[in-house]
Design a protein around this motif. Sequence first.
Motif, PDB file in Angstrom:
ATOM      1  N   UNK A  12      24.742 -38.626  18.427  1.00 60.86           N
ATOM      2  CA  UNK A  12      23.631 -38.545  18.883  1.00 60.86           C
ATOM      3  C   UNK A  12      22.593 -39.439  18.052  1.00 60.86           C
ATOM      4  N   UNK A  13      21.247 -39.807  18.261  1.00 66.01           N
ATOM      5  CA  UNK A  13      20.503 -40.480  17.596  1.00 66.01           C
ATOM      6  C   UNK A  13      19.405 -39.577  17.201  1.00 66.01           C
ATOM      7  N   UNK A  14      19.157 -39.712  16.035  1.00 71.87           N
ATOM      8  CA  UNK A  14      17.997 -38.701  15.399  1.00 71.87           C
ATOM      9  C   UNK A  14      16.969 -39.272  14.562  1.00 71.87           C
ATOM     10  N   UNK A  15      15.737 -38.703  14.592  1.00 65.62           N
ATOM     11  CA  UNK A  15      14.657 -39.272  13.657  1.00 65.62           C
ATOM     12  C   UNK A  15      13.892 -38.275  13.015  1.00 65.62           C
ATOM     13  N   UNK A  16      13.317 -38.353  12.064  1.00 68.28           N
ATOM     14  CA  UNK A  16      12.352 -37.274  11.443  1.00 68.28           C
ATOM     15  C   UNK A  16      11.091 -37.940  11.206  1.00 68.28           C
ATOM     16  N   UNK A  17       9.739 -37.064  11.332  1.00 62.97           N
ATOM     17  CA  UNK A  17       8.666 -37.700  10.765  1.00 62.97           C
ATOM     18  C   UNK A  17       7.931 -36.315  10.576  1.00 62.97           C
ATOM     19  N   UNK A  18       6.712 -36.679  10.148  1.00 66.00           N
ATOM     20  CA  UNK A  18       5.770 -35.544   9.803  1.00 66.00           C
ATOM     21  C   UNK A  18       4.631 -35.709  10.744  1.00 66.00           C
ATOM     22  N   UNK A  19       4.000 -34.417  11.010  1.00 65.38           N
ATOM     23  CA  UNK A  19       2.809 -34.746  11.998  1.00 65.38           C
ATOM     24  C   UNK A  19       1.632 -34.933  11.052  1.00 65.38           C
ATOM     25  N   UNK A  20       0.318 -34.787  11.504  1.00 68.55           N
ATOM     26  CA  UNK A  20      -1.105 -35.115  10.851  1.00 68.55           C
ATOM     27  C   UNK A  20      -0.990 -34.297   9.956  1.00 68.55           C
ATOM     28  N   UNK A  21      -0.503 -33.081   9.704  1.00 66.93           N
ATOM     29  CA  UNK A  21      -0.792 -32.000   8.671  1.00 66.93           C
ATOM     30  C   UNK A  21       0.460 -31.710   8.013  1.00 66.93           C
ATOM     31  N   UNK A  22       1.463 -32.405   8.052  1.00 60.49           N
ATOM     32  CA  UNK A  22       2.545 -32.630   7.445  1.00 60.49           C
ATOM     33  C   UNK A  22       3.896 -31.672   7.922  1.00 60.49           C
ATOM     34  N   UNK A  23       3.577 -31.077   9.118  1.00 61.95           N
ATOM     35  CA  UNK A  23       4.771 -30.513   9.835  1.00 61.95           C
ATOM     36  C   UNK A  23       5.906 -31.478  10.039  1.00 61.95           C
ATOM     37  N   UNK A  24       6.920 -31.037   9.881  1.00 65.29           N
ATOM     38  CA  UNK A  24       8.247 -31.731   9.787  1.00 65.29           C
ATOM     39  C   UNK A  24       8.540 -31.665  11.577  1.00 65.29           C
ATOM     40  N   UNK A  25       8.877 -32.859  12.090  1.00 61.59           N
ATOM     41  CA  UNK A  25       9.340 -32.892  13.355  1.00 61.59           C
ATOM     42  C   UNK A  25      10.554 -33.747  13.659  1.00 61.59           C
ATOM     43  N   UNK A  26      11.513 -33.261  14.725  1.00 56.73           N
ATOM     44  CA  UNK A  26      12.672 -34.065  14.620  1.00 56.73           C
ATOM     45  C   UNK A  26      12.957 -34.300  16.036  1.00 56.73           C
ATOM     46  N   UNK A  27      13.323 -35.753  16.253  1.00 54.02           N
ATOM     47  CA  UNK A  27      13.723 -36.034  17.769  1.00 54.02           C
ATOM     48  C   UNK A  27      14.944 -36.189  17.826  1.00 54.02           C
ATOM     49  N   UNK A  28      15.843 -35.838  18.866  1.00 53.05           N
ATOM     50  CA  UNK A  28      17.103 -35.772  18.872  1.00 53.05           C
ATOM     51  C   UNK A  28      17.446 -36.495  20.199  1.00 53.05           C
ATOM     52  N   UNK A  29      18.301 -37.588  20.485  1.00 58.51           N
ATOM     53  CA  UNK A  29      18.512 -38.138  21.726  1.00 58.51           C
ATOM     54  C   UNK A  29      20.288 -37.845  21.742  1.00 58.51           C
ATOM     55  N   UNK A  30      20.763 -36.925  22.565  1.00 63.99           N
ATOM     56  CA  UNK A  30      22.175 -36.709  22.643  1.00 63.99           C
ATOM     57  C   UNK A  30      22.955 -37.873  23.465  1.00 63.99           C
ATOM     58  N   UNK A  31      24.119 -37.775  23.086  1.00 59.94           N
ATOM     59  CA  UNK A  31      25.073 -38.913  23.576  1.00 59.94           C
ATOM     60  C   UNK A  31      24.728 -40.250  23.525  1.00 59.94           C
ATOM     61  N   UNK A  32      23.792 -40.365  22.598  1.00 53.09           N
ATOM     62  CA  UNK A  32      23.282 -41.974  22.235  1.00 53.09           C
ATOM     63  C   UNK A  32      24.538 -42.677  21.529  1.00 53.09           C
ATOM     64  N   UNK A  33      24.888 -43.718  21.928  1.00 55.90           N
ATOM     65  CA  UNK A  33      25.751 -44.591  21.287  1.00 55.90           C
ATOM     66  C   UNK A  33      25.361 -45.378  20.147  1.00 55.90           C
ATOM     67  N   UNK A  34      24.001 -46.057  20.100  1.00 56.74           N
ATOM     68  CA  UNK A  34      23.499 -46.884  19.254  1.00 56.74           C
ATOM     69  C   UNK A  34      23.078 -46.437  18.100  1.00 56.74           C
TER      70      UNK A  34
END
Length: 173
Positions: free
Chosen positions: A151-173
């Motif tokens: 997978x390819x994954x990224x993590x960031x914080x929203x405007x109030x500091x909440x943790x948000x993670x995005x996951x793209x499954x099967x991503x080769x890069x």
Amino acid sequence: MNVPPPKPAPATPSRPLVASLQRASVFVRDLGRSLGLYRDCLGLVPWQTEEVGQHAVLFRMLGLAPANLRFALLRVPVDGAAGEAGMVGLFEVSNPMPGVLRRPDHAVRVGEVALVFTTGGIDELAGRVAALGLPVLCPPTRFEIPGGGPSREMTFRDYDGALVKLVERGAAG
């Protein structure tokens, strides 16, 4: 002689005590600004938006003194179809505003919760998050759990500091 009450039977796969995660709730300072991220950037679909005002029972559930409350419930679409994969509730409490969690750096904290979303367009979303100027803990990065596939994954914080993670499954890069 005091006899302790019997212990309840533990939850098991054949006897679950909860059925599903209905909603994740995020308390925000500015509902409009947060909608700009969760609705306009990430693509969650508005289901219900309301200004509750003073609602004693709701505040008792939150452990707050009566205050003003505005909220938006957003559905997570399933591959753009009519179904849904849960909801995110954005809640703005004011007059008085509750205390704000302080995070002096980007590192996660014990007890913190992350909102994790799957996506088919992590690079596009990474560009949108960057355009909003949100703090990125980790840009899209290849990750693989043994037996789970890449997978390819990224993590960031929203405007109030909440943790948000995005996951793209099967991503080769």
